[in-house]
Motif scaffolding. Structure first.
Motif, short mmCIF file in Angstrom:
data_model
loop_
_atom_site.label_atom_id
_atom_site.label_comp_id
_atom_site.label_asym_id
_atom_site.label_seq_id
_atom_site.Cartn_x
_atom_site.Cartn_y
_atom_site.Cartn_z
N ILE A 285 0.84 -1.21 0.00
CA ILE A 285 0.00 0.00 0.00
C ILE A 285 0.87 1.25 0.00
O ILE A 285 0.62 2.20 -0.75
CB ILE A 285 -0.96 0.00 1.22
N ASP A 286 1.91 1.25 0.82
CA ASP A 286 2.81 2.40 0.89
C ASP A 286 3.50 2.65 -0.45
O ASP A 286 3.58 3.79 -0.92
CB ASP A 286 3.85 2.18 2.00
N ASN B 233 1.02 4.16 -2.83
CA ASN B 233 0.73 5.57 -2.52
C ASN B 233 1.89 6.50 -2.84
O ASN B 233 1.69 7.70 -2.99
CB ASN B 233 0.27 5.72 -1.07
N ARG B 234 3.09 5.96 -2.97
CA ARG B 234 4.25 6.76 -3.39
C ARG B 234 4.45 6.68 -4.90
O ARG B 234 5.39 7.27 -5.42
CB ARG B 234 5.51 6.27 -2.67
N SER B 235 3.57 5.94 -5.60
CA SER B 235 3.72 5.71 -7.05
C SER B 235 5.11 5.15 -7.36
O SER B 235 5.72 5.50 -8.37
CB SER B 235 3.48 7.00 -7.84
N ARG C 26 -4.82 7.06 -4.93
CA ARG C 26 -4.26 6.73 -3.62
C ARG C 26 -5.15 5.70 -2.95
O ARG C 26 -6.36 5.66 -3.21
CB ARG C 26 -4.16 7.97 -2.73
N MET C 27 -4.58 4.92 -2.05
CA MET C 27 -5.33 3.88 -1.34
C MET C 27 -5.30 4.13 0.15
O MET C 27 -4.30 4.57 0.69
CB MET C 27 -4.70 2.51 -1.57
N ALA C 28 -6.40 3.78 0.79
CA ALA C 28 -6.47 3.74 2.24
C ALA C 28 -6.89 2.32 2.62
O ALA C 28 -7.97 1.86 2.23
CB ALA C 28 -7.49 4.75 2.77
N TYR D 261 -10.06 -1.92 0.85
CA TYR D 261 -9.42 -0.62 0.80
C TYR D 261 -10.33 0.35 0.06
O TYR D 261 -11.30 -0.05 -0.57
CB TYR D 261 -8.03 -0.68 0.13
N GLU E 253 -14.29 8.25 -4.41
CA GLU E 253 -13.68 7.08 -3.79
C GLU E 253 -14.41 5.83 -4.22
O GLU E 253 -15.64 5.80 -4.31
CB GLU E 253 -13.69 7.21 -2.27
#
Length: 143
Positions: free
Chosen positions: A19-20, A23-25, A70-72, A91, A103
């Motif tokens: 996931i990280d 989110n940083r592409s 982006r993902m949560a 997510y 979303e």
């Protein structure tokens, strides 16, 4: 291999690392989490992806979207079966920033294999969450 690394917390950490990286592409970091023989059925993929260049191209296309999604992470249930593990969860995929936030609720399953001391994805499925099925309405319409 340290048996303490073969636990649910280590699989959760590997899932969070994915996931990280998303989110940083960070295509390099995300692709490094996949085994060479991994299969990806991506959220927006029209076909099953079965090669490392295909996986890289998929994430290149996703990270080229504007704004970048982006993902949560909402929920993850890791389970360990020796040197294989599965993490399944939900997510939210944010496709535009506030105040026009769009979303998409989604779900995923990663199958991981412990290789050279690290968890690597061998199978990945992700898809948008379907609308709840009203089973009684479907049955009534079918009769």
């Amino acid at each position: 291999m340290d048996s303490s690394d073969l636990n649910e917390a280590s699989v959760r950490t590997a899932t969070e690392a994915w996931i990280d990286a998303f989110n940083r592409s960070d295509r390099a970091a995300i692709c490094a989490l996949y085994e060479p023989q991994a299969i990806l059925w991506g959220t927006t993929a029209a076909e099953l992806i079965t090669t490392p260049p295909g996986i890289a191209a998929y994430f290149d296309a996703v990270f080229a979207l504007r704004p970048v999604p982006r993902m949560a992470l909402l929920e993850v249930l890791p389970r360990v079966f020796g040197e294989v593990a599965v993490s399944t969860g939900r997510y939210t995929l944010a496709l535009s920033p506030p105040p026009q936030a769009r979303e998409v609720p989604a779900r995923f399953s990663f199958t991981w294999r412990r290789t050279a001391g690290a968890w690597r994805i061998v199978d990945h499925h992700s898809s948008a969450m379907p609308a709840p099925l009203n089973a009684l309405a479907v049955l009534a319409a079918a009769s």
